[in-house]
Write a protein that holds these residues in place. Structure first.
Motif, PDB file in Angstrom:
ATOM      1  N   LYS A  23       0.847  -1.189   0.000  1.00  0.00           N
ATOM      2  CA  LYS A  23       0.000   0.000   0.000  1.00  0.00           C
ATOM      3  C   LYS A  23       0.887   1.246   0.000  1.00  0.00           C
ATOM      4  CE  LYS A  23      -3.804   2.526   0.920  1.00  0.00           C
ATOM      5  NZ  LYS A  23      -3.233   3.885   0.959  1.00  0.00           N
ATOM      6  N   LYS A  24       0.644   2.168  -0.909  1.00  0.00           N
ATOM      7  CA  LYS A  24       1.491   3.349  -1.055  1.00  0.00           C
ATOM      8  C   LYS A  24       0.910   4.547  -0.314  1.00  0.00           C
ATOM      9  CE  LYS A  24       4.086   0.923  -3.765  1.00  0.00           C
ATOM     10  NZ  LYS A  24       5.443   0.505  -3.419  1.00  0.00           N
ATOM     11  N   THR A  25       1.802   5.293   0.343  1.00  0.00           N
ATOM     12  CA  THR A  25       1.379   6.478   1.085  1.00  0.00           C
ATOM     13  C   THR A  25       2.132   7.738   0.658  1.00  0.00           C
ATOM     14  OG1 THR A  25       2.981   5.978   2.825  1.00  0.00           O
ATOM     15  CG2 THR A  25       0.731   5.140   3.125  1.00  0.00           C
ATOM     16  N   GLN A  26       3.230   7.579  -0.085  1.00  0.00           N
ATOM     17  CA  GLN A  26       4.031   8.726  -0.495  1.00  0.00           C
ATOM     18  C   GLN A  26       4.417   8.609  -1.968  1.00  0.00           C
ATOM     19  OE1 GLN A  26       7.399   8.318   2.221  1.00  0.00           O
ATOM     20  NE2 GLN A  26       6.588   9.963   3.512  1.00  0.00           N
ATOM     21  N   VAL A  27       4.646   9.768  -2.599  1.00  0.00           N
ATOM     22  CA  VAL A  27       5.239   9.827  -3.940  1.00  0.00           C
ATOM     23  C   VAL A  27       6.454  10.745  -3.869  1.00  0.00           C
ATOM     24  CG1 VAL A  27       4.908  10.405  -6.370  1.00  0.00           C
ATOM     25  CG2 VAL A  27       2.981   9.532  -5.043  1.00  0.00           C
ATOM     26  N   TYR A  28       7.566  10.310  -4.460  1.00  0.00           N
ATOM     27  CA  TYR A  28       8.786  11.114  -4.501  1.00  0.00           C
ATOM     28  C   TYR A  28       9.137  11.471  -5.946  1.00  0.00           C
ATOM     29  CZ  TYR A  28       9.728  10.246   0.421  1.00  0.00           C
ATOM     30  OH  TYR A  28       9.641  10.214   1.784  1.00  0.00           O
ATOM     31  N   LEU A  29       9.414  12.755  -6.160  1.00  0.00           N
ATOM     32  CA  LEU A  29       9.818  13.244  -7.473  1.00  0.00           C
ATOM     33  C   LEU A  29      11.337  13.283  -7.555  1.00  0.00           C
ATOM     34  CD1 LEU A  29       7.320  16.244  -7.847  1.00  0.00           C
ATOM     35  CD2 LEU A  29       6.985  13.835  -8.476  1.00  0.00           C
ATOM     36  N   HIS A  30      11.865  12.707  -8.633  1.00  0.00           N
ATOM     37  CA  HIS A  30      13.305  12.682  -8.908  1.00  0.00           C
ATOM     38  C   HIS A  30      13.545  13.218 -10.312  1.00  0.00           C
ATOM     39  CE1 HIS A  30      14.137   9.448  -5.786  1.00  0.00           C
ATOM     40  NE2 HIS A  30      12.882   9.144  -6.069  1.00  0.00           N
ATOM     41  N   HIS A  31      14.805  13.603 -10.591  1.00  0.00           N
ATOM     42  CA  HIS A  31      15.217  13.677 -11.995  1.00  0.00           C
ATOM     43  C   HIS A  31      16.502  12.874 -12.163  1.00  0.00           C
ATOM     44  CE1 HIS A  31      17.269  17.790 -11.022  1.00  0.00           C
ATOM     45  NE2 HIS A  31      18.214  16.885 -11.092  1.00  0.00           N
ATOM     46  N   THR A  32      16.731  12.440 -13.390  1.00  0.00           N
ATOM     47  CA  THR A  32      17.761  11.446 -13.650  1.00  0.00           C
ATOM     48  C   THR A  32      19.178  11.984 -13.637  1.00  0.00           C
ATOM     49  OG1 THR A  32      17.510  11.823 -16.023  1.00  0.00           O
ATOM     50  CG2 THR A  32      16.226  10.013 -15.065  1.00  0.00           C
ATOM     51  N   ALA A  33      19.359  13.308 -13.881  1.00  0.00           N
ATOM     52  CA  ALA A  33      20.679  13.878 -14.143  1.00  0.00           C
ATOM     53  C   ALA A  33      21.297  13.169 -15.345  1.00  0.00           C
ATOM     54  CB  ALA A  33      21.592  13.788 -12.928  1.00  0.00           C
ATOM     55  N   VAL A  39       3.185  14.150  -1.196  1.00  0.00           N
ATOM     56  CA  VAL A  39       4.073  14.251  -2.360  1.00  0.00           C
ATOM     57  C   VAL A  39       5.342  14.966  -1.925  1.00  0.00           C
ATOM     58  CG1 VAL A  39       4.343  15.176  -4.691  1.00  0.00           C
ATOM     59  CG2 VAL A  39       2.101  14.351  -3.922  1.00  0.00           C
ATOM     60  N   TYR A  40       6.502  14.367  -2.218  1.00  0.00           N
ATOM     61  CA  TYR A  40       7.791  14.881  -1.785  1.00  0.00           C
ATOM     62  C   TYR A  40       8.783  14.898  -2.951  1.00  0.00           C
ATOM     63  CZ  TYR A  40       5.900  13.899   2.876  1.00  0.00           C
ATOM     64  OH  TYR A  40       5.110  13.873   4.002  1.00  0.00           O
ATOM     65  N   THR A  41       9.975  15.449  -2.686  1.00  0.00           N
ATOM     66  CA  THR A  41      11.078  15.366  -3.633  1.00  0.00           C
ATOM     67  C   THR A  41      12.207  14.568  -2.974  1.00  0.00           C
ATOM     68  OG1 THR A  41      12.360  17.306  -2.918  1.00  0.00           O
ATOM     69  CG2 THR A  41      10.453  17.715  -4.362  1.00  0.00           C
ATOM     70  N   HIS A  42      13.218  14.191  -3.765  1.00  0.00           N
ATOM     71  CA  HIS A  42      14.354  13.468  -3.188  1.00  0.00           C
ATOM     72  C   HIS A  42      15.037  14.310  -2.119  1.00  0.00           C
ATOM     73  CE1 HIS A  42      17.631  10.280  -4.348  1.00  0.00           C
ATOM     74  NE2 HIS A  42      17.113  10.078  -3.158  1.00  0.00           N
TER      75      HIS A  42
END
Length: 221
Positions: free
Chosen positions: A27-37, A192-195
């Protein structure tokens, strides 16, 4: 092959063969936004992860044209945060396996840029066109110049967040604290979060004004 889904905006999703993930539905509770570089191809991103074969990946990588390249379902998981006990201890918190309970989105993007004369370059010396540069009003992690997230990528991130918000009941409310380490993220609080929210040494994603505007719009839908 391409699959069209989601009732609000039909998303262009390309599924690719990928096996380096954990086939445990959580069950998911968070989403994290990344970029690949890295370059603008979600396909090449998954090729790299396939070769590494270390279960470090996100379920999707968004190419520069907005195509969502998917290697595995959002209910499964791979390592995408790189967290150890030290990251939690620094905030006086116990370790939590956040990779399991979160979904990662990779935006294919080079990250911070430098300017030499009138030209812009990424960290490996590749030239970036001026129209692909975002200049922040205030430097972030030491840089004002960043590779632009395309409108198509931002739209695809929006579609995914709306989809997963519905599927998992994740709160999509925008919070200003996601651009630095926040205890909310490390405690496993929904959102919703970022790295950057869990790693002080990371710089993905950066606070692009257009991205922030989109994130703020999610709860106004």
């Amino acid at each position: 092959r391409f699959i069209l889904v989601h009732q609000r905006n039909k998303m262009k999703i390309k599924q690719v063969p990928f096996r380096a993930y954990n086939r445990e539905a959580v069950k998911k509770t968070q989403v994290y936004l990344h970029h690949t570089a890295g370059n603008g191809s979600g396909d090449l991103t998954f090729q790299f992860w396939t070769q590494a074969n270390n279960k470090v990946a996100t379920c999707v990588a968004i190419s520069s044209d907005g195509t969502i390249v998917q290697g595995f379902g959002s209910e499964f998981w791979a390592y995408h945060l790189g967290l150890g006990t030290k990251h939690f201890l620094s905030q006086g918190l116990p370790y939590l396996p956040l990779d399991r309970s979160s979904i990662g989105i990779e935006v294919c993007n080079w990250g911070p840029l430098t300017k030499k004369g009138t030209k812009y370059y990424n960290y490996v010396g590749g030239e970036i066109k001026p129209e692909e540069v975002t200049e922040l009003p205030v430097a972030y992690k030491g840089f004002k110049l960043w590779h632009k997230y395309t409108d198509e990528q931002i739209n695809s991130v929006k579609d995914l967040l709306l989809l997963w918000g519905e599927k998992y009941g994740i709160d999509l409310t925008y919070n200003e604290d996601i651009w630095a380490v926040t205890k909310r993220a490390l405690k496993g609080e929904e959102g919703v979060y970022t790295h950057n929210s869990v790693r002080p040494d990371k710089a993905d994603v950066y606070p692009c004004p257009r991205l922030i505007e989109m994130l703020k719009s999610l709860t106004k839908e």
